[in-house]
Design a protein around this motif. Structure first.
Motif, PDB file in Angstrom:
ATOM      1  N   LYS A  54       0.836  -1.191   0.000  1.00  0.00           N
ATOM      2  CA  LYS A  54       0.000   0.000   0.000  1.00  0.00           C
ATOM      3  C   LYS A  54       0.875   1.247   0.000  1.00  0.00           C
ATOM      4  CE  LYS A  54      -3.627  -2.324   2.529  1.00  0.00           C
ATOM      5  NZ  LYS A  54      -4.323  -2.435   3.801  1.00  0.00           N
ATOM      6  N   ALA A  55       0.268   2.353  -0.386  1.00  0.00           N
ATOM      7  CA  ALA A  55       0.974   3.631  -0.417  1.00  0.00           C
ATOM      8  C   ALA A  55       0.875   4.337   0.935  1.00  0.00           C
ATOM      9  CB  ALA A  55       0.410   4.511  -1.529  1.00  0.00           C
ATOM     10  N   TRP A  56       0.582   3.593   1.986  1.00  0.00           N
ATOM     11  CA  TRP A  56       0.494   4.139   3.332  1.00  0.00           C
ATOM     12  C   TRP A  56       0.792   3.057   4.356  1.00  0.00           C
ATOM     13  CZ3 TRP A  56      -3.791   3.092   0.348  1.00  0.00           C
ATOM     14  CH2 TRP A  56      -4.683   2.152   0.840  1.00  0.00           C
ATOM     15  N   ARG A  57       1.025   3.512   5.583  1.00  0.00           N
ATOM     16  CA  ARG A  57       1.253   2.586   6.694  1.00  0.00           C
ATOM     17  C   ARG A  57       0.705   3.211   7.960  1.00  0.00           C
ATOM     18  NH1 ARG A  57       5.471   4.609   9.683  1.00  0.00           N
ATOM     19  NH2 ARG A  57       6.846   6.039   8.590  1.00  0.00           N
ATOM     20  N   HIS A  58       0.435   2.381   8.949  1.00  0.00           N
ATOM     21  CA  HIS A  58      -0.072   2.861  10.233  1.00  0.00           C
ATOM     22  C   HIS A  58       1.071   3.465  11.039  1.00  0.00           C
ATOM     23  CE1 HIS A  58      -4.184   0.970  10.663  1.00  0.00           C
ATOM     24  NE2 HIS A  58      -3.787   0.627   9.452  1.00  0.00           N
ATOM     25  N   GLY A  90       8.841   2.402  -2.951  1.00  0.00           N
ATOM     26  CA  GLY A  90       7.583   1.663  -2.937  1.00  0.00           C
ATOM     27  C   GLY A  90       6.468   2.490  -3.553  1.00  0.00           C
ATOM     28  N   PRO A  91       5.233   2.016  -3.454  1.00  0.00           N
ATOM     29  CA  PRO A  91       4.115   2.735  -4.067  1.00  0.00           C
ATOM     30  C   PRO A  91       3.850   4.070  -3.382  1.00  0.00           C
ATOM     31  CG  PRO A  91       3.325   0.828  -2.844  1.00  0.00           C
ATOM     32  CD  PRO A  91       4.803   0.781  -2.792  1.00  0.00           C
ATOM     33  N   ALA A  92       3.396   5.035  -4.197  1.00  0.00           N
ATOM     34  CA  ALA A  92       3.058   6.363  -3.683  1.00  0.00           C
ATOM     35  C   ALA A  92       1.922   6.925  -4.525  1.00  0.00           C
ATOM     36  CB  ALA A  92       4.272   7.283  -3.754  1.00  0.00           C
ATOM     37  N   PHE A  93       1.110   7.760  -3.908  1.00  0.00           N
ATOM     38  CA  PHE A  93       0.076   8.458  -4.644  1.00  0.00           C
ATOM     39  C   PHE A  93       0.733   9.525  -5.516  1.00  0.00           C
ATOM     40  CE2 PHE A  93      -2.248   7.068  -0.816  1.00  0.00           C
ATOM     41  CZ  PHE A  93      -3.273   6.354  -1.423  1.00  0.00           C
ATOM     42  N   GLN A  94       0.312   9.633  -6.767  1.00  0.00           N
ATOM     43  CA  GLN A  94       0.820  10.672  -7.664  1.00  0.00           C
ATOM     44  C   GLN A  94      -0.047  11.912  -7.473  1.00  0.00           C
ATOM     45  OE1 GLN A  94       3.484  10.922 -10.003  1.00  0.00           O
ATOM     46  NE2 GLN A  94       2.772  13.026  -9.822  1.00  0.00           N
ATOM     47  N   ALA A  95       0.558  12.991  -7.017  1.00  0.00           N
ATOM     48  CA  ALA A  95      -0.177  14.229  -6.750  1.00  0.00           C
ATOM     49  C   ALA A  95       0.410  15.367  -7.570  1.00  0.00           C
ATOM     50  CB  ALA A  95      -0.111  14.574  -5.263  1.00  0.00           C
ATOM     51  N   ARG A  96      -0.484  16.257  -8.021  1.00  0.00           N
ATOM     52  CA  ARG A  96      -0.071  17.441  -8.758  1.00  0.00           C
ATOM     53  C   ARG A  96      -0.696  18.665  -8.103  1.00  0.00           C
ATOM     54  NH1 ARG A  96      -1.476  16.879 -14.799  1.00  0.00           N
ATOM     55  NH2 ARG A  96      -3.415  15.969 -14.071  1.00  0.00           N
ATOM     56  N   VAL A  97       0.119  19.717  -7.942  1.00  0.00           N
ATOM     57  CA  VAL A  97      -0.368  20.975  -7.382  1.00  0.00           C
ATOM     58  C   VAL A  97       0.091  22.130  -8.258  1.00  0.00           C
ATOM     59  CG1 VAL A  97      -0.466  20.124  -4.983  1.00  0.00           C
ATOM     60  CG2 VAL A  97       1.612  21.245  -5.820  1.00  0.00           C
ATOM     61  N   ALA A 146      -1.465   6.634  16.329  1.00  0.00           N
ATOM     62  CA  ALA A 146      -2.644   7.508  16.238  1.00  0.00           C
ATOM     63  C   ALA A 146      -2.655   8.299  14.933  1.00  0.00           C
ATOM     64  CB  ALA A 146      -2.721   8.438  17.432  1.00  0.00           C
ATOM     65  N   CYS A 147      -2.142   7.680  13.865  1.00  0.00           N
ATOM     66  CA  CYS A 147      -2.116   8.341  12.565  1.00  0.00           C
ATOM     67  C   CYS A 147      -1.857   7.305  11.477  1.00  0.00           C
ATOM     68  CB  CYS A 147      -1.030   9.408  12.514  1.00  0.00           C
ATOM     69  SG  CYS A 147       0.647   8.727  12.520  1.00  0.00           S
ATOM     70  N   VAL A 148      -1.880   7.785  10.256  1.00  0.00           N
ATOM     71  CA  VAL A 148      -1.465   6.998   9.101  1.00  0.00           C
ATOM     72  C   VAL A 148      -0.438   7.844   8.361  1.00  0.00           C
ATOM     73  CG1 VAL A 148      -2.211   6.084   6.870  1.00  0.00           C
ATOM     74  CG2 VAL A 148      -3.602   5.697   8.883  1.00  0.00           C
ATOM     75  N   ILE A 149       0.618   7.212   7.880  1.00  0.00           N
ATOM     76  CA  ILE A 149       1.631   7.891   7.076  1.00  0.00           C
ATOM     77  C   ILE A 149       1.381   7.497   5.624  1.00  0.00           C
ATOM     78  CG2 ILE A 149       4.090   8.224   6.658  1.00  0.00           C
ATOM     79  CD1 ILE A 149       3.227   9.093   9.472  1.00  0.00           C
ATOM     80  N   ALA A 150       1.043   8.484   4.796  1.00  0.00           N
ATOM     81  CA  ALA A 150       0.766   8.233   3.382  1.00  0.00           C
ATOM     82  C   ALA A 150       1.907   8.794   2.542  1.00  0.00           C
ATOM     83  CB  ALA A 150      -0.551   8.878   2.974  1.00  0.00           C
ATOM     84  N   HIS A 151       2.280   8.070   1.500  1.00  0.00           N
ATOM     85  CA  HIS A 151       3.403   8.439   0.651  1.00  0.00           C
ATOM     86  C   HIS A 151       2.895   9.044  -0.657  1.00  0.00           C
ATOM     87  CE1 HIS A 151       5.735   6.230   3.543  1.00  0.00           C
ATOM     88  NE2 HIS A 151       4.903   5.218   3.386  1.00  0.00           N
TER      89      HIS A 151
END
Length: 116
Positions: A13-17, A46-53, A20-25
């Motif tokens: 996954k593109a995140w991990r626990h 590893g996997p990551a969400f592709q984001a554009r700003v 008291a939070c989740v770390i997203a890549h």
């Protein structure tokens, strides 16, 4: 770096626990014509969400724009999303504070929507 096909779920996954939070890549592309989270890409880490700003990568503006984009995308408050690592890198980790199980479900739902 290659995009994943919708029919092939990532091995990880593109995140991990966290505590008291989740770390997203995320892999961030600043100076884009639009703000969006387009899918999941494979990175050396590893996997990551592709984001554009739209924001420029100056004085932390792109990082703040990513935090706001992620908060809107997940439907959480802006104050619950903060940069954990990657301040000067395209590969970033965001700490999303809250119940890890609830956040896991939200992230999985958004990931499934990206694959449609």
């Amino acid at each position: 770096m290659t995009s994943r096909l919708a029919s092939q779920p990532p091995a990880r996954k593109a995140w991990r626990h966290g505590s008291a939070c989740v770390i997203a890549h995320f892999r961030l592309t600043p100076k884009s014509s639009k703000e969006a989270i387009d899918g999941i890409v494979e990175t050396p880490d590893g996997p990551a969400f592709q984001a554009r700003v739209r924001a420029l990568p100056e004085d932390g503006a792109a990082n703040r724009a990513l935090e706001e984009l992620a908060a809107r995308w997940l439907g959480v408050t802006k104050s619950s999303v903060s940069l954990a690592t990657g301040g000067k890198s395209r590969l970033k980790s965001l700490k999303i504070s809250g119940d890890p199980e609830t956040l896991e479900r939200l992230l999985q739902e958004r990931t499934n929507e990206l694959r449609k």
